[in-house]
Design a protein around this motif. Structure first.
Motif, PDB file in Angstrom:
ATOM      1  N   ASP A   2      78.389  11.204  20.994  1.00 23.33           N
ATOM      2  CA  ASP A   2      78.601  12.294  20.044  1.00 23.33           C
ATOM      3  C   ASP A   2      79.544  11.806  18.958  1.00 23.33           C
ATOM      4  OD1 ASP A   2      78.884  14.647  18.697  1.00 23.33           O
ATOM      5  OD2 ASP A   2      79.519  15.824  20.432  1.00 23.33           O
ATOM      6  N   ARG A   3      79.023  11.605  17.759  1.00 21.27           N
ATOM      7  CA  ARG A   3      79.795  11.086  16.626  1.00 21.27           C
ATOM      8  C   ARG A   3      80.294  12.241  15.761  1.00 21.27           C
ATOM      9  NH1 ARG A   3      79.071   5.557  15.756  1.00 21.27           N
ATOM     10  NH2 ARG A   3      77.308   4.661  16.858  1.00 21.27           N
ATOM     11  N   PRO A  51      77.368  12.719  11.615  1.00 25.00           N
ATOM     12  CA  PRO A  51      77.762  13.433  12.831  1.00 25.00           C
ATOM     13  C   PRO A  51      76.566  13.856  13.680  1.00 25.00           C
ATOM     14  CG  PRO A  51      77.889  14.888  10.944  1.00 25.00           C
ATOM     15  CD  PRO A  51      77.537  13.524  10.413  1.00 25.00           C
ATOM     16  N   GLY A  52      76.849  14.031  14.955  1.00 26.72           N
ATOM     17  CA  GLY A  52      75.836  14.492  15.885  1.00 26.72           C
ATOM     18  C   GLY A  52      75.647  13.505  17.013  1.00 26.72           C
ATOM     19  N   ILE A  53      74.743  13.849  17.904  1.00 27.40           N
ATOM     20  CA  ILE A  53      74.473  13.009  19.058  1.00 27.40           C
ATOM     21  C   ILE A  53      73.445  11.961  18.672  1.00 27.40           C
ATOM     22  CG2 ILE A  53      73.553  13.014  21.405  1.00 27.40           C
ATOM     23  CD1 ILE A  53      74.866  15.857  21.617  1.00 27.40           C
ATOM     24  N   THR A  54      73.774  10.735  19.011  1.00 26.70           N
ATOM     25  CA  THR A  54      72.960   9.592  18.623  1.00 26.70           C
ATOM     26  C   THR A  54      73.085   8.508  19.683  1.00 26.70           C
ATOM     27  OG1 THR A  54      72.560   8.010  16.828  1.00 26.70           O
ATOM     28  CG2 THR A  54      74.835   8.654  17.203  1.00 26.70           C
ATOM     29  N   PHE A  55      72.594   7.328  19.387  1.00 31.90           N
ATOM     30  CA  PHE A  55      72.750   6.164  20.249  1.00 31.90           C
ATOM     31  C   PHE A  55      73.822   5.264  19.651  1.00 31.90           C
ATOM     32  CE2 PHE A  55      67.987   6.900  20.914  1.00 31.90           C
ATOM     33  CZ  PHE A  55      68.185   7.685  22.036  1.00 31.90           C
ATOM     34  N   PRO A  56      74.428   4.398  20.443  1.00 31.43           N
ATOM     35  CA  PRO A  56      75.451   3.497  19.905  1.00 31.43           C
ATOM     36  C   PRO A  56      74.865   2.481  18.927  1.00 31.43           C
ATOM     37  CG  PRO A  56      74.992   2.999  22.214  1.00 31.43           C
ATOM     38  CD  PRO A  56      74.230   4.234  21.875  1.00 31.43           C
ATOM     39  N   ASP A  77      72.460  18.732  19.956  1.00 28.23           N
ATOM     40  CA  ASP A  77      72.865  18.727  18.545  1.00 28.23           C
ATOM     41  C   ASP A  77      72.791  17.295  18.016  1.00 28.23           C
ATOM     42  OD1 ASP A  77      73.876  19.430  16.074  1.00 28.23           O
ATOM     43  OD2 ASP A  77      75.961  19.422  16.745  1.00 28.23           O
ATOM     44  N   LEU A  78      71.573  16.857  17.730  1.00 30.97           N
ATOM     45  CA  LEU A  78      71.329  15.475  17.324  1.00 30.97           C
ATOM     46  C   LEU A  78      71.744  15.218  15.883  1.00 30.97           C
ATOM     47  CD1 LEU A  78      67.762  14.974  18.840  1.00 30.97           C
ATOM     48  CD2 LEU A  78      69.954  14.292  19.839  1.00 30.97           C
ATOM     49  N   ALA A  79      72.082  13.961  15.607  1.00 29.35           N
ATOM     50  CA  ALA A  79      72.352  13.531  14.234  1.00 29.35           C
ATOM     51  C   ALA A  79      71.055  13.610  13.428  1.00 29.35           C
ATOM     52  CB  ALA A  79      72.890  12.100  14.235  1.00 29.35           C
ATOM     53  N   LEU A  80      71.213  13.658  12.119  1.00 23.24           N
ATOM     54  CA  LEU A  80      70.074  13.740  11.196  1.00 23.24           C
ATOM     55  C   LEU A  80      69.043  12.664  11.514  1.00 23.24           C
ATOM     56  CD1 LEU A  80      68.932  14.991   8.530  1.00 23.24           C
ATOM     57  CD2 LEU A  80      70.154  13.163   7.339  1.00 23.24           C
ATOM     58  N   ASP A  81      67.800  13.033  11.620  1.00 29.37           N
ATOM     59  CA  ASP A  81      66.655  12.137  11.805  1.00 29.37           C
ATOM     60  C   ASP A  81      66.520  11.523  13.192  1.00 29.37           C
ATOM     61  OD1 ASP A  81      66.015  12.541   9.117  1.00 29.37           O
ATOM     62  OD2 ASP A  81      67.223  10.832   8.494  1.00 29.37           O
TER      63      ASP A  81
END
Length: 147
Positions: free
Chosen positions: A23-24, A30-35, A113-117
């Motif tokens: 979660d960035r 911002p949002g949930i993403t991968f490293p 709550d994912l990051a954009l795209d």
């Protein structure tokens, strides 16, 4: 004509039906993403994703496969993100200043709550026949292309 390019990476780390997410909240994206992160000058692309994952999650990854690329132009500069998938890792996960990390079922990601795209990029990571995610500016509007 030449162009300036910024290289970046991102990695979907898989363990069975789970993937490692972060979660960035305090980032430009911002949002949930991968490293993942930027490739440093002189660094190989594979070494850069291994380093970024280690810094952000505490894990040492291996079994890497290139899943696709995402790219776009902004202010006369191209940004290229290499999207990797890792099937092996060792160590214990630990959150960093980049964000909190945890294992999540892949099937649950659309509800987060994912990051954009991120949903579009997941298509590249999961091998749904798409290799490239490209944004282009057309008539003052960003157009998305998945190929």
């Amino acid at each position: 004509m030449s162009e300036t390019v910024v290289f970046m990476n991102m990695c979907m780390i898989c363990q069975g039906d789970q993937v490692l997410v972060m979660d960035r909240k305090n980032q430009d994206w911002p949002g949930i993403t991968f490293p993942g992160g930027k490739v440093e000058y002189g660094e190989s692309f594979v070494d850069s994703v291994i380093r970024e994952v280690k810094e952000e999650t505490g894990l040492l990854i291996s079994g890497l496969h290139l899943s696709g690329i995402k790219h776009w132009m902004d202010d006369n500069q191209r940004y290229v993100v290499f999207l990797y998938k890792a099937t092996e890792c060792e160590g214990r996960i630990s959150s960093s200043t980049e964000g909190e990390v945890w294992w999540e079922k892949l099937a649950n990601l659309p509800a987060l709550d994912l990051a954009l795209d991120m949903l579009d990029m997941i298509c590249l990571f999961t091998g749904d026949g798409i290799n490239e995610f490209h944004y282009r500016l057309e008539d003052q509007e960003w157009k998305k292309e998945l190929k």
